[in-house]
Design an enzyme around this catalytic site. Structure first.
Site, PDB file in Angstrom:
ATOM      1  N   SER A   9      39.892  42.178  37.284  1.00  0.00           N
ATOM      2  CA  SER A   9      41.022  41.820  36.317  1.00  0.00           C
ATOM      3  C   SER A   9      41.289  40.259  36.326  1.00  0.00           C
ATOM      4  O   SER A   9      40.515  39.509  37.359  1.00  0.00           O
ATOM      5  CB  SER A   9      42.334  42.175  36.627  1.00  0.00           C
ATOM      6  OG  SER A   9      42.970  41.595  37.652  1.00  0.00           O
ATOM      7  N   GLY A  30      39.858  49.287  48.761  1.00  0.00           N
ATOM      8  CA  GLY A  30      40.268  48.433  50.011  1.00  0.00           C
ATOM      9  C   GLY A  30      40.998  49.696  50.981  1.00  0.00           C
ATOM     10  O   GLY A  30      40.659  49.694  52.144  1.00  0.00           O
ATOM     11  N   TRP A  51      40.802  52.876  50.702  1.00  0.00           N
ATOM     12  CA  TRP A  51      39.706  53.929  51.303  1.00  0.00           C
ATOM     13  C   TRP A  51      39.077  53.341  52.424  1.00  0.00           C
ATOM     14  O   TRP A  51      38.844  54.028  53.450  1.00  0.00           O
ATOM     15  CB  TRP A  51      38.647  54.065  50.006  1.00  0.00           C
ATOM     16  CG  TRP A  51      37.981  55.110  50.204  1.00  0.00           C
ATOM     17  CD1 TRP A  51      37.791  56.596  49.844  1.00  0.00           C
ATOM     18  CD2 TRP A  51      36.118  54.737  50.963  1.00  0.00           C
ATOM     19  NE1 TRP A  51      36.459  57.019  50.255  1.00  0.00           N
ATOM     20  CE2 TRP A  51      35.748  56.152  50.892  1.00  0.00           C
ATOM     21  CE3 TRP A  51      35.583  53.825  51.354  1.00  0.00           C
ATOM     22  CZ2 TRP A  51      34.399  56.098  51.325  1.00  0.00           C
ATOM     23  CZ3 TRP A  51      34.346  53.748  51.874  1.00  0.00           C
ATOM     24  CH2 TRP A  51      33.639  54.970  51.987  1.00  0.00           C
ATOM     25  N   ARG A  93      44.365  56.336  36.469  1.00  0.00           N
ATOM     26  CA  ARG A  93      44.415  55.523  37.645  1.00  0.00           C
ATOM     27  C   ARG A  93      44.463  56.061  38.695  1.00  0.00           C
ATOM     28  O   ARG A  93      45.102  57.023  39.120  1.00  0.00           O
ATOM     29  CB  ARG A  93      45.726  54.473  37.289  1.00  0.00           C
ATOM     30  CG  ARG A  93      45.759  53.520  38.495  1.00  0.00           C
ATOM     31  CD  ARG A  93      46.727  52.418  38.232  1.00  0.00           C
ATOM     32  NE  ARG A  93      46.437  51.365  39.397  1.00  0.00           N
ATOM     33  CZ  ARG A  93      46.796  50.090  39.133  1.00  0.00           C
ATOM     34  NH1 ARG A  93      47.225  49.535  38.202  1.00  0.00           N
ATOM     35  NH2 ARG A  93      46.742  49.206  40.134  1.00  0.00           N
ATOM     36  N   ASN A  95      42.375  39.262  39.331  1.00  0.00           N
ATOM     37  CA  ASN A  95      41.698  39.454  40.565  1.00  0.00           C
ATOM     38  C   ASN A  95      40.789  38.123  41.210  1.00  0.00           C
ATOM     39  O   ASN A  95      40.558  37.993  42.591  1.00  0.00           O
ATOM     40  CB  ASN A  95      40.563  40.500  40.706  1.00  0.00           C
ATOM     41  CG  ASN A  95      41.262  41.852  40.469  1.00  0.00           C
ATOM     42  OD1 ASN A  95      40.522  42.782  39.694  1.00  0.00           O
ATOM     43  ND2 ASN A  95      42.342  42.355  41.196  1.00  0.00           N
ATOM     44  N   ARG A 154      50.874  52.080  37.683  1.00  0.00           N
ATOM     45  CA  ARG A 154      50.992  50.733  36.611  1.00  0.00           C
ATOM     46  C   ARG A 154      49.908  50.417  36.102  1.00  0.00           C
ATOM     47  O   ARG A 154      48.659  50.996  36.226  1.00  0.00           O
ATOM     48  CB  ARG A 154      51.623  49.367  37.421  1.00  0.00           C
ATOM     49  CG  ARG A 154      50.604  48.940  38.917  1.00  0.00           C
ATOM     50  CD  ARG A 154      51.169  47.924  39.319  1.00  0.00           C
ATOM     51  NE  ARG A 154      50.353  47.609  40.484  1.00  0.00           N
ATOM     52  CZ  ARG A 154      51.018  48.029  41.774  1.00  0.00           C
ATOM     53  NH1 ARG A 154      52.074  48.433  41.913  1.00  0.00           N
ATOM     54  NH2 ARG A 154      49.999  47.699  42.807  1.00  0.00           N
ATOM     55  N   ILE A 155      50.108  49.542  34.957  1.00  0.00           N
ATOM     56  CA  ILE A 155      48.719  49.248  34.190  1.00  0.00           C
ATOM     57  C   ILE A 155      47.987  47.849  34.587  1.00  0.00           C
ATOM     58  O   ILE A 155      46.729  47.999  34.277  1.00  0.00           O
ATOM     59  CB  ILE A 155      49.462  49.049  32.595  1.00  0.00           C
ATOM     60  CG1 ILE A 155      49.866  50.444  32.179  1.00  0.00           C
ATOM     61  CG2 ILE A 155      48.522  48.543  31.647  1.00  0.00           C
ATOM     62  CD1 ILE A 155      48.755  51.552  32.275  1.00  0.00           C
ATOM     63  N   ASP A 161      41.212  51.998  41.154  1.00  0.00           N
ATOM     64  CA  ASP A 161      41.958  51.342  42.201  1.00  0.00           C
ATOM     65  C   ASP A 161      41.724  51.996  43.634  1.00  0.00           C
ATOM     66  O   ASP A 161      41.597  53.146  43.402  1.00  0.00           O
ATOM     67  CB  ASP A 161      43.344  51.096  41.665  1.00  0.00           C
ATOM     68  CG  ASP A 161      44.104  50.218  42.543  1.00  0.00           C
ATOM     69  OD1 ASP A 161      43.529  49.667  43.244  1.00  0.00           O
ATOM     70  OD2 ASP A 161      45.332  50.355  42.658  1.00  0.00           O
ATOM     71  N   GLY A 162      41.698  51.274  44.731  1.00  0.00           N
ATOM     72  CA  GLY A 162      42.083  52.019  45.925  1.00  0.00           C
ATOM     73  C   GLY A 162      40.853  51.697  46.760  1.00  0.00           C
ATOM     74  O   GLY A 162      40.759  52.408  47.870  1.00  0.00           O
TER      75      GLY A 162
HETATM   76  C1  IPE Z   1      43.906  46.878  38.904  1.00  0.00           C
HETATM   77  O1  IPE Z   1      43.771  46.966  40.399  1.00  0.00           O
HETATM   78  C2  IPE Z   1      42.701  45.976  38.576  1.00  0.00           C
HETATM   79  C3  IPE Z   1      41.303  46.806  38.832  1.00  0.00           C
HETATM   80  C4  IPE Z   1      41.217  48.123  38.988  1.00  0.00           C
HETATM   81  C5  IPE Z   1      40.336  46.047  38.335  1.00  0.00           C
HETATM   82  P1  IPE Z   1      44.622  45.919  41.195  1.00  0.00           P
HETATM   83  O2  IPE Z   1      44.310  46.402  42.699  1.00  0.00           O
HETATM   84  O3  IPE Z   1      44.060  44.511  40.954  1.00  0.00           O
HETATM   85  O4  IPE Z   1      45.966  45.737  41.025  1.00  0.00           O
HETATM   86  P2  IPE Z   1      47.328  45.504  41.460  1.00  0.00           P
HETATM   87  O5  IPE Z   1      47.239  44.102  41.993  1.00  0.00           O
HETATM   88  O6  IPE Z   1      47.653  46.674  42.616  1.00  0.00           O
HETATM   89  O7  IPE Z   1      48.304  45.807  40.217  1.00  0.00           O
HETATM   90  C1  IPE Z   2      39.853  48.252  43.184  1.00  0.00           C
HETATM   91  O1  IPE Z   2      40.235  48.184  44.747  1.00  0.00           O
HETATM   92  C2  IPE Z   2      38.809  47.284  43.026  1.00  0.00           C
HETATM   93  C3  IPE Z   2      39.223  46.096  42.262  1.00  0.00           C
HETATM   94  C4  IPE Z   2      40.584  45.951  41.778  1.00  0.00           C
HETATM   95  C5  IPE Z   2      38.142  44.994  42.264  1.00  0.00           C
HETATM   96  P1  IPE Z   2      41.131  47.333  45.437  1.00  0.00           P
HETATM   97  O2  IPE Z   2      40.270  46.451  45.973  1.00  0.00           O
HETATM   98  O3  IPE Z   2      42.427  46.933  44.544  1.00  0.00           O
HETATM   99  O4  IPE Z   2      41.581  48.428  46.568  1.00  0.00           O
HETATM  100  P2  IPE Z   2      43.177  48.471  46.995  1.00  0.00           P
HETATM  101  O5  IPE Z   2      44.233  48.625  46.028  1.00  0.00           O
HETATM  102  O6  IPE Z   2      43.369  46.999  47.930  1.00  0.00           O
HETATM  103  O7  IPE Z   2      43.146  49.484  48.030  1.00  0.00           O
HETATM  104 MG    MG Z   3      44.074  47.540  44.150  1.00  0.00          MG
END
Ligand code: IPE
Ligand code: IPE
Ligand code: MG
Length: 240
Positions: free
Chosen positions: A69, A27, A29, A186, A72, A192-193, A24-25
């Site tokens: 997910s 976006g 970044w 994570r 997503n 969170r999960i 995660d992260g």
């Molecule tokens: C969790 O990240 C799912 C994946 C890393 C694929 P999200 O960015 O989708 O999770 P939420 O929406 O913050 O819970």
């Molecule tokens: C994780 O990064 C990648 C996926 C869930 C596909 P995010 O796209 O969720 O990045 P943030 O949480 O918006 O920073």
């Molecule tokens: Mg995210």
């Protein structure tokens, strides 16, 4: 300074067998750098490749990456399409040499919604690498923990089963080729999960870091493993 420069000491005899990453992260970044979100996802794929290399160096046997997910799909179509384009490139370029590296590749998730050209390639690589033993790599794409449990249950019902054991049930999950994660990492500061491995995490250890996924490097992996090795896993029993 002293603390940060000190080399992490990993006990090679108590490595986690299966490590799962909620990546995660990406976006945030990118946003921090004034870049479009897709640049973050692209850097995220590089971090997946790097983590595979680093896990191999340590001798970790199983790694899982939660890449997309079931929730997503609610993102803008442009981002979803961009993500699948990155998965397509990854599968076509990177995964092809897994056979040479003795890595087994498996996709965990509901396959019918994944573009068919990607699935054809994935299934070809899954077949080619099915006897590889150095490391198992699981890509969780269109994965959801609830969907995993429901899909397994429906398969069992279709087969006419009335009653199953925990061992049998595990064989019907998307993760049937993997052990339950010993460690779930994570990134990005969220605690969170997000619908990951709900059944399989019964006794997983959790490690949360504020680091955004694209910055997750060898040092970060070592930090997570060292932290894991300090835990006292009791599995409900009593241990010193
Ligand atoms: C969790 O990240 C799912 C994946 C890393 C694929 P999200 O960015 O989708 O999770 P939420 O929406 O913050 O819970
Ligand atoms: C994780 O990064 C990648 C996926 C869930 C596909 P995010 O796209 O969720 O990045 P943030 O949480 O918006 O920073
Ligand atoms: Mg995210």
């Amino acid at each position: 300074m002293g603390l940060f420069s000190r080399k992490q000491k990993i006990d090679m005899s108590t490595l986690p067998n299966c490590v799962a990453f909620i990546v995660d992260g990406n976006g945030r970044w990118a946003k921090k750098r004034g870049m479009p979100r897709m640049m973050g996802h692209s850097a995220g794929i590089d971090a997946v490749k790097l983590t595979i290399d680093n896990a191999e160096k340590l001798g970790i046997k199983e790694v899982l990456f939660y890449c997309f997910s079931t929730e997503n799909w609610n993102r803008p179509k442009k981002e979803v399409d961009g993500l699948f384009e990155l998965f397509r490139k990854f599968i076509n370029k990177e995964a092809d040499n897994y056979l040479k590296r003795d890595f087994r590749l498996v996709l965990l998730g509901e396959r019918s919604k994944i573009p068919s050209d990607i699935m054809e390639k994935v299934e070809e690589i899954e077949e080619k690498t099915k006897n590889c033993t150095k490391m198992k790599i699981g890509l969780c794409i269109n994965y959801g923990g609830r969907l995993d449990i429901i899909t397994a249950t429906n398969k069992l019902l279709q087969e006419g089963k009335k009653c199953v054991t925990e061992e049998e049930f595990s064989k019907y999950l998307f993760s049937c080729d993997f052990s339950d994660p010993d460690l779930i990492v994570r990134t990005s500061g969220e605690k969170r999960i997000s619908n990951f491995m709900l059944y399989q995490m019964a006794y997983s250890e959790f490690y949360f870091t504020d680091t955004y996924w694209p910055d997750f490097d060898q040092r970060e992996l070592e930090k997570a493993i060292c932290n894991f090795q300090k835990r006292n896993r009791r599995f409900g029993a009593i241990k010193e």
